[in-house]
Design a protein around this motif. Structure first.
Motif, PDB file in Angstrom:
ATOM      1  N   PRO A  77       0.986  -1.368   0.057  1.00 21.47           N
ATOM      2  CA  PRO A  77       0.007  -0.033   0.033  1.00 21.47           C
ATOM      3  C   PRO A  77       0.866   1.334  -0.142  1.00 21.47           C
ATOM      4  O   PRO A  77       2.077   1.143   0.543  1.00 21.47           O
ATOM      5  N   GLN A  78       0.275   2.281  -0.583  1.00 22.03           N
ATOM      6  CA  GLN A  78       1.021   3.627  -0.472  1.00 22.03           C
ATOM      7  C   GLN A  78       0.672   3.993   0.933  1.00 22.03           C
ATOM      8  O   GLN A  78      -0.417   3.789   1.566  1.00 22.03           O
ATOM      9  N   ASN A  79       1.740   4.975   1.460  1.00 22.97           N
ATOM     10  CA  ASN A  79       1.497   5.434   2.893  1.00 22.97           C
ATOM     11  C   ASN A  79       0.229   6.316   2.890  1.00 22.97           C
ATOM     12  O   ASN A  79      -0.404   6.247   4.092  1.00 22.97           O
TER      13      ASN A  79
ATOM     14  N   ARG B  77      16.936   5.919 -11.687  1.00 23.71           N
ATOM     15  CA  ARG B  77      17.252   6.383 -10.306  1.00 23.71           C
ATOM     16  C   ARG B  77      16.691   7.657  -9.625  1.00 23.71           C
ATOM     17  O   ARG B  77      16.091   7.867  -8.586  1.00 23.71           O
ATOM     18  N   ILE B  78      16.715   8.726 -10.570  1.00 18.96           N
ATOM     19  CA  ILE B  78      16.086  10.089 -10.204  1.00 18.96           C
ATOM     20  C   ILE B  78      14.585   9.808  -9.900  1.00 18.96           C
ATOM     21  O   ILE B  78      14.096  10.486  -9.030  1.00 18.96           O
TER      22      ILE B  78
ATOM     23  N   LYS C  16       8.882   8.185  -2.306  1.00 12.75           N
ATOM     24  CA  LYS C  16      10.332   8.669  -2.685  1.00 12.75           C
ATOM     25  C   LYS C  16      11.030   7.253  -1.987  1.00 12.75           C
ATOM     26  O   LYS C  16      10.726   6.872  -0.847  1.00 12.75           O
ATOM     27  N   MET C  17      12.249   6.852  -2.634  1.00 16.23           N
ATOM     28  CA  MET C  17      12.936   5.660  -2.208  1.00 16.23           C
ATOM     29  C   MET C  17      14.313   6.171  -1.802  1.00 16.23           C
ATOM     30  O   MET C  17      14.968   7.300  -2.291  1.00 16.23           O
TER      31      MET C  17
ATOM     32  N   ILE D  63      17.047   2.211  -3.724  1.00 14.09           N
ATOM     33  CA  ILE D  63      17.199   2.103  -5.174  1.00 14.09           C
ATOM     34  C   ILE D  63      18.409   1.086  -5.832  1.00 14.09           C
ATOM     35  O   ILE D  63      18.191   0.412  -6.497  1.00 14.09           O
ATOM     36  N   ASP D  64      19.464   1.307  -4.806  1.00  9.02           N
ATOM     37  CA  ASP D  64      20.606   0.373  -5.413  1.00  9.02           C
ATOM     38  C   ASP D  64      20.152  -1.117  -5.206  1.00  9.02           C
ATOM     39  O   ASP D  64      20.323  -1.922  -6.045  1.00  9.02           O
ATOM     40  N   GLY D  65      19.360  -1.506  -4.183  1.00 14.65           N
ATOM     41  CA  GLY D  65      18.885  -2.872  -3.870  1.00 14.65           C
ATOM     42  C   GLY D  65      18.116  -3.307  -5.085  1.00 14.65           C
ATOM     43  O   GLY D  65      18.044  -4.151  -5.512  1.00 14.65           O
TER      44      GLY D  65
END
Length: 152
Positions: free
Chosen positions: A45-47, A111-112, A120-121, A126-128
């Motif tokens: 779910p979204q926050n 990534r951006i 937002k991550m 994002i790297d994972g």
């Protein structure tokens, strides 16, 4: 409370996972843990959606209010019944960033997007997510990427 969408084994798993988030030992969890529990149980779910389900609590209520499993379960049922995005929905969303029309997007651009749009991550998240997805040119086949994400 029995939920028609879940088997008895699932309900037992849900109760066990819920208990792992009980930091006080009172068989309750804080409002601000509800989204994390839902994600641990395979939901996404979204926050914003979780806040709506919780009744749009204040920041103070998020940090201090607690709820029991019997109050959490109907919320989980509600999230489970929410429409989920399909493979085609996600691929279509990423196609916007496919400047050359070749089925790829630049990893740097993705990534951006992941770090700035929607929920937002962090760089670590994002790297994972993108680990092993970029080719030697820094491009990502977005259909394969979405299939990978949906299979996890």
């Amino acid at each position: 409370m029995a939920a028609p969408d879940f088997t008895p084994d699932q309900l037992e798993d849900f109760k066990e996972a819920f208990g792992l988030f009980d930091r006080v030992g009172d068989n309750m969890v804080a409002f601000n843990q509800v989204a994390a529990i839902m994600r641990a149980l395979g939901q996404n779910p979204q926050n914003k959606e979780v806040n709506e389900i919780l009744g749009n609590p204040s920041a103070d209520d998020l940090a201090n209010k607690r709820l029991k499993f019997d109050d959490f379960l109907p919320m989980l049922v509600k999230v489970n019944q929410m429409p989920k995005g399909t493979l085609d929905d996600y691929v279509e969303g990423l196609r916007v960033f496919d400047k050359e029309g070749n089925g790829t997007v630049m990893g740097a651009e993705l990534r951006i997007v992941l770090g700035t749009l929607g929920e937002k991550m962090t760089e670590v998240e994002i790297d994972g997510l993108l680990q092993g997805q970029e080719d030697e040119n820094g491009s990502i086949n977005y259909e394969a990427f979405v299939k990978h994400i949906l299979s996890v």
